[in-house]
Design a protein around this motif. Structure first.
Motif, PDB file in Angstrom:
ATOM      1  N   LEU A 150      55.683 -41.222  75.648  1.00  0.00           N
ATOM      2  CA  LEU A 150      55.920 -42.209  74.591  1.00  0.00           C
ATOM      3  C   LEU A 150      57.288 -42.879  74.684  1.00  0.00           C
ATOM      4  O   LEU A 150      57.507 -43.923  74.066  1.00  0.00           O
ATOM      5  N   GLY A 151      58.209 -42.265  75.436  1.00  0.00           N
ATOM      6  CA  GLY A 151      59.519 -42.869  75.619  1.00  0.00           C
ATOM      7  C   GLY A 151      60.516 -42.508  74.524  1.00  0.00           C
ATOM      8  O   GLY A 151      60.198 -41.807  73.554  1.00  0.00           O
ATOM      9  N   SER A 152      61.743 -43.006  74.686  1.00  0.00           N
ATOM     10  CA  SER A 152      62.831 -42.684  73.763  1.00  0.00           C
ATOM     11  C   SER A 152      62.572 -43.209  72.351  1.00  0.00           C
ATOM     12  O   SER A 152      63.153 -42.717  71.380  1.00  0.00           O
ATOM     13  N   GLU A 153      61.707 -44.199  72.227  1.00  0.00           N
ATOM     14  CA  GLU A 153      61.361 -44.718  70.908  1.00  0.00           C
ATOM     15  C   GLU A 153      60.804 -43.608  70.022  1.00  0.00           C
ATOM     16  O   GLU A 153      61.032 -43.591  68.800  1.00  0.00           O
ATOM     17  N   ALA A 154      60.098 -42.662  70.647  1.00  0.00           N
ATOM     18  CA  ALA A 154      59.526 -41.537  69.898  1.00  0.00           C
ATOM     19  C   ALA A 154      60.579 -40.473  69.607  1.00  0.00           C
ATOM     20  O   ALA A 154      60.683 -39.983  68.479  1.00  0.00           O
ATOM     21  N   THR A 155      61.367 -40.098  70.607  1.00  0.00           N
ATOM     22  CA  THR A 155      62.359 -39.034  70.406  1.00  0.00           C
ATOM     23  C   THR A 155      63.462 -39.452  69.447  1.00  0.00           C
ATOM     24  O   THR A 155      64.118 -38.600  68.831  1.00  0.00           O
ATOM     25  N   ASP A 156      63.677 -40.752  69.289  1.00  0.00           N
ATOM     26  CA  ASP A 156      64.675 -41.224  68.318  1.00  0.00           C
ATOM     27  C   ASP A 156      64.248 -40.970  66.875  1.00  0.00           C
ATOM     28  O   ASP A 156      65.073 -41.050  65.959  1.00  0.00           O
ATOM     29  N   LYS A 157      62.972 -40.676  66.672  1.00  0.00           N
ATOM     30  CA  LYS A 157      62.448 -40.460  65.315  1.00  0.00           C
ATOM     31  C   LYS A 157      62.649 -39.023  64.835  1.00  0.00           C
ATOM     32  O   LYS A 157      62.373 -38.719  63.667  1.00  0.00           O
ATOM     33  N   ILE A 158      63.109 -38.145  65.713  1.00  0.00           N
ATOM     34  CA  ILE A 158      63.219 -36.737  65.349  1.00  0.00           C
ATOM     35  C   ILE A 158      64.629 -36.224  65.600  1.00  0.00           C
ATOM     36  O   ILE A 158      65.366 -36.749  66.436  1.00  0.00           O
ATOM     37  N   LYS A 159      64.989 -35.191  64.860  1.00  0.00           N
ATOM     38  CA  LYS A 159      66.313 -34.559  64.983  1.00  0.00           C
ATOM     39  C   LYS A 159      66.103 -33.126  65.446  1.00  0.00           C
ATOM     40  O   LYS A 159      65.240 -32.415  64.912  1.00  0.00           O
ATOM     41  N   LEU A 160      66.865 -32.694  66.453  1.00  0.00           N
ATOM     42  CA  LEU A 160      66.738 -31.351  67.012  1.00  0.00           C
ATOM     43  C   LEU A 160      67.941 -30.504  66.606  1.00  0.00           C
ATOM     44  O   LEU A 160      69.085 -30.885  66.855  1.00  0.00           O
ATOM     45  N   ILE A 161      67.681 -29.371  65.944  1.00  0.00           N
ATOM     46  CA  ILE A 161      68.739 -28.435  65.553  1.00  0.00           C
ATOM     47  C   ILE A 161      68.306 -27.036  65.985  1.00  0.00           C
ATOM     48  O   ILE A 161      67.294 -26.522  65.511  1.00  0.00           O
ATOM     49  N   ILE A 162      69.061 -26.429  66.894  1.00  0.00           N
ATOM     50  CA  ILE A 162      68.706 -25.124  67.443  1.00  0.00           C
ATOM     51  C   ILE A 162      69.575 -24.023  66.826  1.00  0.00           C
ATOM     52  O   ILE A 162      70.806 -24.123  66.814  1.00  0.00           O
ATOM     53  N   ASN A 163      68.911 -23.003  66.286  1.00  0.00           N
ATOM     54  CA  ASN A 163      69.546 -21.764  65.855  1.00  0.00           C
ATOM     55  C   ASN A 163      70.579 -21.938  64.739  1.00  0.00           C
ATOM     56  O   ASN A 163      71.556 -21.184  64.668  1.00  0.00           O
ATOM     57  N   HIS A 164      70.396 -22.914  63.887  1.00  0.00           N
ATOM     58  CA  HIS A 164      71.279 -23.108  62.738  1.00  0.00           C
ATOM     59  C   HIS A 164      70.439 -23.361  61.480  1.00  0.00           C
ATOM     60  O   HIS A 164      70.381 -24.484  60.983  1.00  0.00           O
ATOM     61  N   PRO A 165      69.799 -22.331  60.965  1.00  0.00           N
ATOM     62  CA  PRO A 165      68.901 -22.527  59.817  1.00  0.00           C
ATOM     63  C   PRO A 165      69.613 -23.093  58.590  1.00  0.00           C
ATOM     64  O   PRO A 165      69.029 -23.879  57.848  1.00  0.00           O
ATOM     65  N   ARG A 166      70.881 -22.695  58.382  1.00  0.00           N
ATOM     66  CA  ARG A 166      71.598 -23.218  57.222  1.00  0.00           C
ATOM     67  C   ARG A 166      71.826 -24.715  57.355  1.00  0.00           C
ATOM     68  O   ARG A 166      71.690 -25.464  56.381  1.00  0.00           O
ATOM     69  N   ASP A 167      72.143 -25.174  58.567  1.00  0.00           N
ATOM     70  CA  ASP A 167      72.347 -26.610  58.790  1.00  0.00           C
ATOM     71  C   ASP A 167      71.061 -27.391  58.564  1.00  0.00           C
ATOM     72  O   ASP A 167      71.076 -28.492  58.014  1.00  0.00           O
ATOM     73  N   VAL A 168      69.953 -26.822  58.995  1.00  0.00           N
ATOM     74  CA  VAL A 168      68.654 -27.482  58.797  1.00  0.00           C
ATOM     75  C   VAL A 168      68.366 -27.637  57.305  1.00  0.00           C
ATOM     76  O   VAL A 168      67.986 -28.712  56.832  1.00  0.00           O
ATOM     77  N   ALA A 169      68.566 -26.555  56.554  1.00  0.00           N
ATOM     78  CA  ALA A 169      68.280 -26.583  55.121  1.00  0.00           C
ATOM     79  C   ALA A 169      69.221 -27.538  54.391  1.00  0.00           C
ATOM     80  O   ALA A 169      68.794 -28.277  53.489  1.00  0.00           O
ATOM     81  N   THR A 170      70.501 -27.535  54.769  1.00  0.00           N
ATOM     82  CA  THR A 170      71.470 -28.433  54.133  1.00  0.00           C
ATOM     83  C   THR A 170      71.106 -29.886  54.397  1.00  0.00           C
ATOM     84  O   THR A 170      71.134 -30.733  53.489  1.00  0.00           O
ATOM     85  N   TYR A 171      70.758 -30.183  55.655  1.00  0.00           N
ATOM     86  CA  TYR A 171      70.367 -31.553  56.014  1.00  0.00           C
ATOM     87  C   TYR A 171      69.122 -31.973  55.233  1.00  0.00           C
ATOM     88  O   TYR A 171      69.052 -33.094  54.711  1.00  0.00           O
ATOM     89  N   MET A 172      68.144 -31.085  55.141  1.00  0.00           N
ATOM     90  CA  MET A 172      66.909 -31.431  54.450  1.00  0.00           C
ATOM     91  C   MET A 172      67.166 -31.647  52.960  1.00  0.00           C
ATOM     92  O   MET A 172      66.597 -32.564  52.346  1.00  0.00           O
ATOM     93  N   LYS A 173      68.043 -30.836  52.377  1.00  0.00           N
ATOM     94  CA  LYS A 173      68.392 -31.016  50.964  1.00  0.00           C
ATOM     95  C   LYS A 173      69.055 -32.375  50.752  1.00  0.00           C
ATOM     96  O   LYS A 173      68.743 -33.099  49.781  1.00  0.00           O
TER      97      LYS A 173
END
Length: 456
Positions: free
Chosen positions: A309-332
């Motif tokens: 699908l190309g970079s147009e697809a990957t630009d739609k998502i955010k990757l966060i590895i092994n930082h559950p608190r950061d994921v939750a803070t960002y989602m909040k």
């Protein structure tokens, strides 16, 4: 030795006490136009909650004498269940959570059949009609909560995952719970269970009294992913497409954990929507996350998306590895952005009406050999259409792995054939092979036999 419960009679509560004779007859009708077969399969799955199996056909074969009938008495309804799994009972009483799930099955099967699928009230041949159908089913299941700010996080990921990934999903669920965010998953084991279990602890510490643990399923997959014990709001959509639409209409943010072909199906479905030209300004945060050992897995996903699908697809998502608190803070934080977007567009907080879905996204895909072989897996088409076609390919693989009809199809005619551009087929082959190596295809630990054949 057969340890099943020979017979038990259960009397439903609430609105189900007053089913009509016609509705009861539909639930007992074992013909092709009746609901007894689908009721029996869904009910057996609910009563099998906690099982480590994910093969619907094997479950049916294990309980060949299981049956459920519905009778109407003068003062209400009764369910007559025969040869039910004993582990669903305590002192011969059906566990309360399972009883609630069983009632939800009956509620949704009856409503979908009579008010949606076989009713002329809603036009299921139009995109707007199907969106309305999903809304009506969800509202009937009481999933709509007006006057509540956006806070529902949809969690997708595998049911067949190693213990470390389960613990990470539970930890992230705990962090989400500490921020008073509610959880919606596919309701089964693995990543569908972990975030709910973690969120319950987080909600408890915050004295958050109204925690919601929404399980969204459909009859074709419920036996492979029986509702886990933490689901307190269960909804059975008529098919996988309406289930997927319900996720993106009701959810306010999406977190995707490691998984197998089912998780890829969900991700590609989501990308087919986000890549649609009418949805470019839509606010819907999407995070891919996992523990420290998931880095290679997500690199494989990103490589596949870039190749297809190309970079147009990957630009739609955010990757966060092994930082559950950061994921939750960002989602909040993103919940406020979602609120502002819904407010500015006068859209409801409880249902994303503004999101554009085409009939291509919504009409049920039947995963048989003919339909799988004619999928258009080529780059000479809009990227959101290609994403939708890829989604259907993975949907077929899921069916061939765990759904009774799909398994029978493979037994009769051999693996599904997949054809397409060489680059796309090569990328798919690499990704699926990694799923096999990582044992993400099925819970069964025996040797995996692919239900597909990729033609390069």
């Amino acid at each position: 030795m057969n340890t099943d419960i020979a017979e038990v009679i259960i009397r439903p509560e609430g609105s189900l006490q007053i089913l009509s004779y016609q509705e009861a007859q539909q639930l007992c009708d074992a013909s092709d136009v009746g609901l007894n077969d689908i009721l029996m399969r869904c009910a057996l799955a609910v009563l099998n909650t906690g099982s480590e199996a994910d093969n619907e056909l094997a479950l049916l074969e294990k309980h060949p004498n299981f049956s459920i009938d519905v009778g109407v008495k003068g003062r209400g309804v009764q369910l007559i269940i025969k040869n039910a799994p004993r582990h669903a009972f305590v002192d011969n009483e059906l566990i309360m959570g399972l009883k609630e799930h069983l009632f939800a099955v009956i509620r949704d099967l009856i409503y979908s059949r009579n008010e949606i699928l076989f009713s002329k009230k809603i036009n299921l041949n139009t995109a707007h009609g199907i969106t309305n159908a999903v809304f009506h089913i969800a509202r009937n299941a009481q999933l709509m909560k007006p006057n509540v700010l956006p806070n529902i996080v949809v969690c997708w990921g595998g049911h067949s995952i190693p213990e470390n990934e389960y613990h990470y999903s539970k930890h992230l669920g705990y962090e989400l719970g500490l921020r008073n965010l509610d959880i919606c998953t596919g309701c089964g084991p693995g990543v569908m269970k972990g975030p709910m279990k973690g969120a319950i602890l987080g909600h408890g510490k915050q004295r958050y009294q109204n925690g919601r643990y929404i399980g969204m399923t459909e009859p074709g997959i419920i036996a492979a992913e029986a509702p886990n014990a933490f689901v307190n709001e269960l909804c059975i959509m008529p098919d996988i497409e309406k289930r997927l639409e319900a996720f993106v209409r009701i959810g306010h943010g999406i977190i995707i954990f490691p998984g197998g072909p089912g998780t890829m199906e969900e991700l590609l479905y989501l990308l087919s929507i986000l890549l649609h030209p009418d949805n470019t300004d839509l606010t819907l945060p999407v995070i891919l996350t996992g523990d420290e050992y998931s880095k290679a897995y997500f690199e494989g996903i990103i490589n596949f998306l870039n190749a297809t699908l190309g970079s147009e697809a990957t630009d739609k998502i955010k990757l966060i590895i092994n930082h559950p608190r950061d994921v939750a803070t960002y989602m909040k934080e993103q919940m406020e952005a979602v609120r502002q977007d819904r407010k500015a567009s006068s859209d409801a907080y409880y249902y994303n009406w503004r999101m554009t879905l085409e009939l291509e996204h919504q009409q049920p895909f039947i995963p048989n050999h003919k339909n799988m072989a004619k999928l258009s897996l080529h780059k000479d088409q809009p990227v959101h259409v290609l994403a939708s076609q890829l989604r259907k390919a993975f949907s077929g693989i899921v069916a061939g792995n765990v759904k009774a009809d799909g398994i029978k199809e493979i037994r009769r005619n051999g693996p599904f054939d997949l054809h397409g551009d060489k680059e796309i087929m090569h990328a798919m082959d690499i990704l699926l092979e990694s799923f096999v190596t990582q044992k993400r295809m099925k819970l069964d630990t025996s040797e995996y036999h692919p239900c597909y054949k990729i033609h390069k």
